[in-house]
Scaffold this active site. Structure first.
Site, PDB file in Angstrom:
ATOM      1  N   GLU A  40       0.803  -1.013   0.057  1.00  0.00           N
ATOM      2  CA  GLU A  40      -0.084  -0.078   0.118  1.00  0.00           C
ATOM      3  C   GLU A  40       0.967   1.220  -0.019  1.00  0.00           C
ATOM      4  O   GLU A  40       1.896   1.336   0.582  1.00  0.00           O
ATOM      5  CB  GLU A  40      -0.864   0.026   0.980  1.00  0.00           C
ATOM      6  CG  GLU A  40      -1.844   0.976   1.269  1.00  0.00           C
ATOM      7  CD  GLU A  40      -2.671   1.017   2.573  1.00  0.00           C
ATOM      8  OE1 GLU A  40      -3.789   1.865   2.628  1.00  0.00           O
ATOM      9  OE2 GLU A  40      -2.183   0.447   3.402  1.00  0.00           O
ATOM     10  N   LYS A 110      -9.706   1.250  -2.724  1.00  0.00           N
ATOM     11  CA  LYS A 110      -9.914   0.697  -1.396  1.00  0.00           C
ATOM     12  C   LYS A 110     -11.377   1.162  -0.905  1.00  0.00           C
ATOM     13  O   LYS A 110     -11.924   2.301  -0.902  1.00  0.00           O
ATOM     14  CB  LYS A 110      -8.874   1.336  -0.562  1.00  0.00           C
ATOM     15  CG  LYS A 110      -8.995   0.714   0.911  1.00  0.00           C
ATOM     16  CD  LYS A 110      -8.005   1.533   1.666  1.00  0.00           C
ATOM     17  CE  LYS A 110      -8.036   1.172   3.109  1.00  0.00           C
ATOM     18  NZ  LYS A 110      -6.816   1.872   4.226  1.00  0.00           N
ATOM     19  N   CYS A 151      -5.130  -3.301   2.769  1.00  0.00           N
ATOM     20  CA  CYS A 151      -4.938  -3.019   3.760  1.00  0.00           C
ATOM     21  C   CYS A 151      -6.252  -3.047   4.897  1.00  0.00           C
ATOM     22  O   CYS A 151      -6.572  -4.348   5.165  1.00  0.00           O
ATOM     23  CB  CYS A 151      -4.380  -1.518   4.185  1.00  0.00           C
ATOM     24  SG  CYS A 151      -3.455  -1.437   5.824  1.00  0.00           S
TER      25      CYS A 151
END
Length: 264
Positions: A40, A110, A151
């Site tokens: 990330e 995300k 994440c």
């Protein structure tokens, strides 16, 4: 299928971050990887004041990794970067995947954003500066169907179950997991996502200190569909390899047919 998870210590120098990322990709290619995964925020992990200007998905960041994929003849998962967002106050946290010829094969923004307010302890609102994505993405890479995530998504099992239902056999998690949560949660969560979805999990993490006062856990790893950690990075910047066995994946799914037996 040989994969490489690349562990990075991105800071506030974008050019230096990309230079190290390229070196890691070169090591991955030299080791025979078909697919290399970066963490990330490969472009920048530091103070907001030093953050690079957000870019579109066909900007310099994309061009850099498209060139790397083409020149190295390898699939490249370019971690994530600060993509131009829906308004001046928000970016997207975006993954790009490039095929061996350098063509863009997948994009994922995300979905889950880390917003927490604990009086007297911590106040952090990722949604103040990052807009959430809305769409799941699976990329066909060689014989694998690769589901994308980033994440904090790792804490939401329904995302990965949907990817598995839609055909994913590999789940990818580029991350910048914090040290204080990573030491207790990182490996158990990754193993759980592998076991419950009977998929390989490829997790590439940031490692070490980052401004301001942030330390990332690292421990990039590859977990097989049984939940066994088959490869794990030491606590340094580097590349860790694993070979994915899709016959073993099929055997596990046949032996413990939890995906086939689900009723919801």
């Amino acid at each position: 299928m040989r994969v490489a998870v690349c562990q990075l210590n991105a800071r506030d120098d974008r050019a230096a971050n990309l230079r190290v990322a390229r070196e890691l990709l070169e090591r991955a290619a030299a080791g025979g990887a078909d697919l290399a995964v970066l963490p990330e925020y490969t472009d920048h992990l530091g103070r907001a004041a030093t953050a690079p200007k957000p870019e579109p998905i066909d900007g310099e960041y994309a061009t850099f990794f498209a060139d790397a994929a083409r020149e190295l003849g390898m699939w490249v998962h370019a971690g994530s970067f600060h993509e131009t967002g829906p308004d001046p106050d928000h970016t997207y946290n975006t993954t790009l995947v490039f095929d061996r010829g350098g063509a863009l094969a997948g994009t994922y923004r995300k979905i889950h954003l880390y917003d927490v307010e604990i009086p007297g302890r911590v106040s952090y609102q990722e949604s103040a500066t990052v807009a959430p994505g809305e769409t799941l993405e699976i990329v066909a890479i060689e014989q694998a169907h690769v589901g994308l995530s980033i994440c904090y998504d790792l804490r939401f099992p329904e995302l990965y179950r949907k990817l598995a239902i839609d055909g994913a056999t590999v789940l990818v998690v580029p991350a910048a997991f914090m040290l204080h949560t990573g030491r207790d949660h990182w490996e158990p969560l990754l193993r759980a996502r592998a076991i419950e979805n009977q998929c390989y999990v490829l997790a590439a993490g940031q490692i070490g200190n980052h401004d301001p006062d942030r330390t990332c856990f690292g421990r990039s790893m590859v977990v097989d569909p049984w939940g066994t950690v088959v490869a794990q990075a030491p606590d340094v910047v580097g590349v860790t390899f694993a070979d994915l066995d899709f016959e073993r994946l099929a055997e596990i799914r046949a032996t413990v047919p939890s995906l086939a037996n689900r009723r919801l």
